[in-house]
Structure formats: structure tokens, C-alpha cells
Design an enzyme around this catalytic site. Structure first.
Site, mmCIF file in Angstrom:
data_model
loop_
_atom_site.group_PDB
_atom_site.id
_atom_site.type_symbol
_atom_site.label_atom_id
_atom_site.label_comp_id
_atom_site.label_asym_id
_atom_site.label_seq_id
_atom_site.Cartn_x
_atom_site.Cartn_y
_atom_site.Cartn_z
ATOM 1 N N SER A 266 52.855 14.754 36.630
ATOM 2 C CA SER A 266 52.073 15.335 37.719
ATOM 3 C C SER A 266 50.711 15.855 37.282
ATOM 4 C CB SER A 266 52.873 16.452 38.386
ATOM 5 O OG SER A 266 53.408 17.286 37.397
ATOM 6 N N THR B 160 51.850 20.513 38.702
ATOM 7 C CA THR B 160 50.454 20.934 38.496
ATOM 8 C C THR B 160 50.338 22.142 37.568
ATOM 9 O OG1 THR B 160 49.931 20.281 40.745
ATOM 10 C CG2 THR B 160 48.473 21.915 39.756
ATOM 11 N N THR C 193 45.707 18.400 38.185
ATOM 12 C CA THR C 193 46.877 17.753 38.792
ATOM 13 C C THR C 193 46.621 16.281 39.088
ATOM 14 O OG1 THR C 193 48.480 17.997 40.612
ATOM 15 C CG2 THR C 193 46.178 18.191 41.204
ATOM 16 N N ARG D 19 43.925 11.108 49.495
ATOM 17 C CA ARG D 19 44.421 12.465 49.777
ATOM 18 C C ARG D 19 44.045 13.427 48.631
ATOM 19 N NH1 ARG D 19 47.714 16.426 47.097
ATOM 20 N NH2 ARG D 19 48.663 17.731 48.656
ATOM 21 N N THR E 95 50.619 26.210 42.999
ATOM 22 C CA THR E 95 51.216 24.892 42.823
ATOM 23 C C THR E 95 52.122 24.642 44.027
ATOM 24 O OG1 THR E 95 52.566 23.498 41.363
ATOM 25 C CG2 THR E 95 53.141 25.813 41.448
ATOM 26 N N GLY E 96 52.445 23.378 44.245
ATOM 27 C CA GLY E 96 53.299 23.049 45.385
ATOM 28 C C GLY E 96 52.527 22.290 46.449
HETATM 29 N N1 ASP Z 1 49.341 21.396 44.605
HETATM 30 C C1 ASP Z 1 49.294 20.013 44.246
HETATM 31 C C2 ASP Z 1 48.732 19.216 45.378
HETATM 32 O O1 ASP Z 1 49.024 19.530 46.530
HETATM 33 C C3 ASP Z 1 50.610 19.411 43.889
HETATM 34 C C4 ASP Z 1 51.586 20.257 43.138
HETATM 35 O O2 ASP Z 1 51.293 21.343 42.674
HETATM 36 O O3 ASP Z 1 52.699 19.792 43.004
HETATM 37 O O4 ASP Z 1 48.058 18.254 45.132
#
Ligand code: ASP
Length: 306
Positions: free
Chosen positions: A63, A165, A183, A193, A216-217
């Protein structure tokens, strides 16, 4: 009277801050690397850049950087941003073929009058600065994508349990705070995106007078609540980093009708006093914290205890 009390100056608070690093997920080596830079007297900015580069080079991490999972067309595109203690910011979005996008983001911040470069322009800029093009799609990530293509279910996958990330915040010996976030974004995302990670106030925000935060997320949810900026502003108003992270998660999950069961968001924060906080929607978000000479991976507290 309150008004007559002297304003706490930055100089009076930094004494209590030890060199400190906090980063999202289990990022032992990245945090150890950043801490080693700080121990040698490096700035927080150098420390977070060098720490993040470790994850970008780690091909096993799917990731971040090389080995990141591609978009649904099979292209690995990377996003990154960096902020220094002066409030400067640089970011690159949707970059192909360049592994160390955190360093490209720093170049944008330091060598251009801009704050963001995107796509091909960012790639060309990186090459002009001496970065080498390389194929970021590893065999393992290609295989995972080919498996995904069989069903091609467009449902971005959020890694709730593992590594994702990297957002990193550091406080150096002078008490200065900087942050970085890098990330490959959501696995199998639509081409083009971009999530929260490279966006100021979304995936990262630092105000050297107050503190810093990173996310993150599911980036869409972080962006809609300007999560990292919100956390720093809450700390400015006197909330602890922990309280601020919890309120920011609350902003997401308390939206009427919000179905948060299938996505994760996690935040980390540090304030000028060297206090830290972390909170996520679901279990299994962890973070690494280097403090008082020790580097530990810690499970974050979380909202959804149901
Ligand atoms: N926050 C990151 C994104 O939306 C992805 C992640 O942290 O898993 O691109």
C-alpha cells in the site's frame, strides 16, 4: 484574571519534548530509521522523509511505494505529501514509475513556487530532479490484481487489520514538528482517484505552534471531515491529542445514517508537549511510537466495540 496570564511561548514548552516519532501501522523499521536520524541531530523534516522512504522501498508492503497494489487498470499510482515546521507543504498526486514520492513532494515544497504536482507533470518534474523511473508493479501485486480482475468487483478494499499508508510525525531536538504521508491509495481504485493522503488537512497537517496529525483508511471519509486539520485545530483549543483523535472519528461515525461497518479510518496525533494520541473506527489499527528511546508498536483504542 485569565487574560493577564502570560501566553505560553513555544520556547517555554519545547523543553519537555524529547525527540519523538509516531507513525501509522506497524512501521518499526521506518520509525527506527526516523529516530536514528533525530538522534544524530537531524531535523524532524529529514527524519520523516527518511522514515517514509523505508516503506516506499519495501516491496512487500502493498500500500506504499514499490509493490503497492495498482488501480483497476493495473497502474500503480502514488500520492504523498510533506509539511515542515514553518507550515510549508508539498505534494504529488497520481505519480507513476517513481518510488520515492515523499522526496519528490519535498522537492515540490522546496524547489518550486507551487504546493502540488499531479500525474505526468509530477513524474517529469521528478525525473528532472534526478529520480529514476522504474516499474512499481511487482510480481506479487500483479498477481493480486489479476486475481481481483476475475470478479472485478469495484469495491475498494480497506485494510482494517494490517499495514497500510504510512503517515509519520516527528518532533526533533529543537521541538520542531514535521510530518509526511505516502501511499499507493486504495487497491483497485478508479484510474485518477486520489484520496486524503497527499491533501493538506486531510491525510496530514502540522502547525508547529500546536502539533500535528495524520490519517489512514478510507480517504474519502477523511477528506469530507478534513480530519487532520480538525485534530490540530482541536488541540489548539486545548484538547489532548487523544481527545482530538476521538472527536475526529466521531465526526465520521456520527453522521446520520453513516454505515461505517465496512471501512476503517485511523488517526495519530502529537502536540507540542510531546503528548500523543491515536484512535480508529475499528479494532486492529496500530501505530509505532518512538519515545524516551524506545520504539513500540501499539494497538490503538477504537470506536466500534459492538
Ligand atoms: N488513506 C489512503 C487513501 O484513501 C488509503 C489508506 O490509508 O489505506 O488513499
Amino acid at each position: 484574571m485569565r487574560q493577564n496570564q502570560p501566553k505560553k511561548t513555544v520556547a517555554s514548552t519545547i523543553k519537555s519534548v524529547k525527540p519523538l516519532v509516531i507513525a501509522t501501522w506497524k512501521t518499526d523499521l521506518a520509525v527506527e530509521t526516523a529516530a536514528a536520524y533525530l538522534a544524530k541531530g537531524a531535523s524532524a523534516l529529514d527524519a520523516v522523509e527518511q522514515g517514509c522512504r523505508i516503506e516506499e522501498a519495501n516491496e512487500k508492503g502493498q500500500s506504499v511505494g514499490k509493490g503497492g497494489l495498482p488501480d483497476r487498470d493495473g497502474n500503480v499510482t502514488l500520492d504523498a505529501c510533506i509539511m515542515d515546521e514553518k507550515g510549508n507543504y508539498g505534494a504529488v498526486l497520481g505519480v507513476k514509475n517513481i518510488k520515492h514520492v515523499i522526496s519528490v513532494a519535498r522537492k515540490v515544497m522546496e524547489d518550486t513556487p507551487h504546493v502540488m504536482l499531479v500525474g505526468e507533470g509530477a513524474e517529469q518534474f521528478a525525473v528532472s530532479k534526478g529520480f529514476e523511473r522504474e516499474n512499481l508493479l511487482t510480481e506479487a501485486s500483479k498477481k493480486a490484481w489479476e486475481k481481483w480482475k476475475i470478479k472485478s468487483e469495484y469495491k475498494p478494499i480497506i485494510n482494517i487489520e494490517n499495514h497500510d499508508t504510512i503517515g509519520m510525525l516527528a518532533v526533533d531536538k529543537d521541538g520542531n514538528i514535521s510530518g509526511a504521508c505516502t501511499t499507493s491509495g486504495l487497491a483497485y481504485k478508479l484510474a485518477g482517484r486520489v484520496g486524503d493522503s497527499p491533501i493538506i488537512g486531510g491525510g496530514l497537517f502540522v502547525d508547529n505552534e500546536v502539533g500535528g496529525a495524520s490519517a489512514t483508511g478510507l480517504g474519502e471519509e477523511v477528506l469530507k471531515t478534513v480530519g487532520s486539520f480538525l485534530i490540530v485545530e482541536l488541540m489548539r483549543q486545548g484538547k489532548t491529542p487523544q481527545e482530538a483523535c476521538e472527536i475526529a472519528i466521531g465526526r465520521i461515525v456520527n453522521k446520520p445514517g453513516k454505515d461505517f461497518k465496512n471501512f476503517q479510518v485511523g488517526y495519530i496525533a502529537v502536540n507540542k508537549q510531546g503528548e500523543t494520541g491515536a484512535y480508529s473506527i475499528h479494532q486492529w489499527f496500530s501505530y509505532n511510537l518512538f519515545k524516551n528511546g524506545e520504539n513500540k508498536n501499539i494497538q490503538s483504542n477504537y470506536f466500534n466495540k459492538a
